[in-house]
Scaffold this motif. Structure first.
Motif, PDB file in Angstrom:
ATOM      1  N   MET A   1       0.462   7.076  -2.625  1.00  0.00           N
ATOM      2  CA  MET A   1      -0.107   6.102  -1.701  1.00  0.00           C
ATOM      3  C   MET A   1       0.822   4.895  -1.533  1.00  0.00           C
ATOM      4  O   MET A   1       0.986   4.365  -0.452  1.00  0.00           O
ATOM      5  CB  MET A   1      -1.483   5.639  -2.199  1.00  0.00           C
ATOM      6  CG  MET A   1      -2.106   4.540  -1.325  1.00  0.00           C
ATOM      7  SD  MET A   1      -2.401   5.068   0.385  1.00  0.00           S
ATOM      8  CE  MET A   1      -3.787   6.171   0.145  1.00  0.00           C
ATOM      9  N   ASP A   3       4.074   4.779  -1.638  1.00  0.00           N
ATOM     10  CA  ASP A   3       5.154   5.118  -0.721  1.00  0.00           C
ATOM     11  C   ASP A   3       4.657   5.117   0.712  1.00  0.00           C
ATOM     12  O   ASP A   3       5.355   4.661   1.624  1.00  0.00           O
ATOM     13  CB  ASP A   3       5.753   6.477  -1.078  1.00  0.00           C
ATOM     14  CG  ASP A   3       6.550   6.433  -2.381  1.00  0.00           C
ATOM     15  OD1 ASP A   3       6.937   5.323  -2.774  1.00  0.00           O
ATOM     16  OD2 ASP A   3       6.760   7.501  -2.982  1.00  0.00           O
ATOM     17  N   ASP A   4       3.435   5.664   0.939  1.00  0.00           N
ATOM     18  CA  ASP A   4       2.875   5.687   2.285  1.00  0.00           C
ATOM     19  C   ASP A   4       2.687   4.271   2.817  1.00  0.00           C
ATOM     20  O   ASP A   4       2.957   3.984   3.985  1.00  0.00           O
ATOM     21  CB  ASP A   4       1.541   6.422   2.286  1.00  0.00           C
ATOM     22  CG  ASP A   4       1.695   7.914   2.012  1.00  0.00           C
ATOM     23  OD1 ASP A   4       0.706   8.553   1.633  1.00  0.00           O
ATOM     24  OD2 ASP A   4       2.829   8.425   2.169  1.00  0.00           O
ATOM     25  N   VAL A   5       2.211   3.385   1.974  1.00  0.00           N
ATOM     26  CA  VAL A   5       1.982   2.003   2.383  1.00  0.00           C
ATOM     27  C   VAL A   5       3.305   1.304   2.664  1.00  0.00           C
ATOM     28  O   VAL A   5       3.442   0.561   3.647  1.00  0.00           O
ATOM     29  CB  VAL A   5       1.168   1.255   1.309  1.00  0.00           C
ATOM     30  CG1 VAL A   5       1.131  -0.233   1.622  1.00  0.00           C
ATOM     31  CG2 VAL A   5      -0.240   1.813   1.228  1.00  0.00           C
ATOM     32  N   ASN A   6       4.300   1.536   1.830  1.00  0.00           N
ATOM     33  CA  ASN A   6       5.607   0.909   2.038  1.00  0.00           C
ATOM     34  C   ASN A   6       6.255   1.360   3.335  1.00  0.00           C
ATOM     35  O   ASN A   6       7.081   0.648   3.914  1.00  0.00           O
ATOM     36  CB  ASN A   6       6.533   1.217   0.862  1.00  0.00           C
ATOM     37  CG  ASN A   6       6.241   0.346  -0.343  1.00  0.00           C
ATOM     38  OD1 ASN A   6       5.780  -0.784  -0.198  1.00  0.00           O
ATOM     39  ND2 ASN A   6       6.497   0.866  -1.541  1.00  0.00           N
ATOM     40  N   ALA A   7       5.874   2.530   3.813  1.00  0.00           N
ATOM     41  CA  ALA A   7       6.405   3.012   5.088  1.00  0.00           C
ATOM     42  C   ALA A   7       5.938   2.143   6.248  1.00  0.00           C
ATOM     43  O   ALA A   7       6.516   2.188   7.341  1.00  0.00           O
ATOM     44  CB  ALA A   7       5.986   4.459   5.311  1.00  0.00           C
ATOM     45  N   LEU A   8       4.915   1.333   6.026  1.00  0.00           N
ATOM     46  CA  LEU A   8       4.406   0.438   7.061  1.00  0.00           C
ATOM     47  C   LEU A   8       5.203  -0.860   7.147  1.00  0.00           C
ATOM     48  O   LEU A   8       5.033  -1.631   8.099  1.00  0.00           O
ATOM     49  CB  LEU A   8       2.938   0.099   6.789  1.00  0.00           C
ATOM     50  CG  LEU A   8       1.952   1.260   6.827  1.00  0.00           C
ATOM     51  CD1 LEU A   8       0.584   0.798   6.338  1.00  0.00           C
ATOM     52  CD2 LEU A   8       1.847   1.821   8.239  1.00  0.00           C
ATOM     53  N   GLU A  47      -3.143   0.719   7.200  1.00  0.00           N
ATOM     54  CA  GLU A  47      -2.365   0.175   8.315  1.00  0.00           C
ATOM     55  C   GLU A  47      -3.128  -0.937   9.026  1.00  0.00           C
ATOM     56  O   GLU A  47      -2.569  -2.010   9.304  1.00  0.00           O
ATOM     57  CB  GLU A  47      -2.006   1.268   9.311  1.00  0.00           C
ATOM     58  CG  GLU A  47      -1.206   0.722  10.509  1.00  0.00           C
ATOM     59  CD  GLU A  47      -0.739   1.801  11.455  1.00  0.00           C
ATOM     60  OE1 GLU A  47      -0.083   1.460  12.457  1.00  0.00           O
ATOM     61  OE2 GLU A  47      -1.020   2.988  11.197  1.00  0.00           O
TER      62      GLU A  47
END
Length: 280
Positions: A1, A3-8, A47
């Motif tokens: 999670m 990593d997914d958040v950092n992609a934002l 997001e």
């Protein structure tokens, strides 16, 4: 999670930089948003939470900024954007960001989220805490205040822009007032941002003759011995003057039937991290 958040982060930076015109302030807002996300717990839509929080933090920063005085003209912090092909590049120009200074913080947020980032009015309402109908009115009012019609956006310059920028600065360095003046539009403006820390014009220089004489004098006397490199600044043609590898001044041009505006940044606070930007 995580990593997914950092992609934002890049999208959050895109919003924050356009809101604030400062990479450093944008990074602070984004980091604060992440801290709030981590402490919130149980966020169903990361997001939405992060973009909403980032925008609100930027609105607060803009309100605080307007209570502070800035020495001389303020120019958005320049970022090097060469080699980047972004659908959002038009809204990066310093001309566009300066135009946004006409808006209130809420108007700026609503206008950017709708016009640049294509958010729905209902989504924007959740960000600024207004009903959807009110948001529509805010965006419409912002367009009128900016002198924009419909969904019009700023457009990037053409392929010959870089060569024009080099010719323009070369004429300035040679002190050729006539050649410089011929490249200007009648309503040209020169914005010189030293932030009160280095020498710069304390007011915006307007008009072909005054602007040409000012630039020819400054460039021929102060920048003749410096290295000059063609760059793309906030999606616009420009040059950077360096000494020993350090940026001394960044110059960007706004082209519209000629050189319509010149943005000169030599405030050292805005140049120390000049090429390290994350605002696509």
């Amino acid at each position: 999670m995580i990593d997914d958040v950092n992609a934002l982060r890049p999208r959050m930076m895109s919003v924050a930089y356009r809101m604030l015109g400062s990479v450093a302030d944008a990074e602070d807002a984004v980091q604060d948003a992440f801290v709030r996300y981590q402490t919130a717990g149980g966020v169903s839509c990361p997001e939405g939470f992060l973009i909403r929080t980032t925008t609100r933090l930027c609105i607060d920063r803009l309100r605080a900024r307007r209570r502070r005085e800035y020495v001389g003209p303020w120019v958005p912090e320049p970022v090097e954007t060469g080699g980047r092909d972004s659908a959002l590049a038009d809204s990066l120009t310093q001309a566009f960001l300066l135009l946004l200074e006409r808006l209130t913080p809420d108007e700026r947020a609503a206008f950017l989220l709708r016009t640049v980032f294509d958010y729905e009015y209902a989504e924007i309402g959740e960000v600024v805490g207004r009903p959807e109908a009110t948001v529509r009115q805010i965006v419409s009012r912002a367009r009128r205040r900016l002198g924009l019609a419909g969904e019009r956006r700023f457009h990037a310059t053409g392929a010959r822009a870089a060569a024009l920028a080099e010719r323009f600065v070369a004429a300035c360095r040679a002190g050729d007032v006539q050649a410089v003046e011929q490249m200007f539009t009648e309503d040209v403006e020169v914005h010189s941002d030293g932030g009160g820390k280095v020498g710069a014009a304390r007011v915006v220089v307007r008009g072909r003759d005054r602007a040409a004489r000012f630039l020819a004098g400054v460039f021929s006397k102060k920048y003749g011995a410096l290295e000059m490199h063609a760059v793309t600044v906030n999606g616009a043609p420009g040059v950077v003057f360096t000494s020993g590898g350090a940026a001394i001044q960044v110059v960007a041009l706004c082209l519209a039937g000629g050189v319509r505006a010149v943005y000169m940044t030599n405030n050292p606070d805005k140049l120390a991290r000049w090429s390290v930007a994350e605002v696509d």
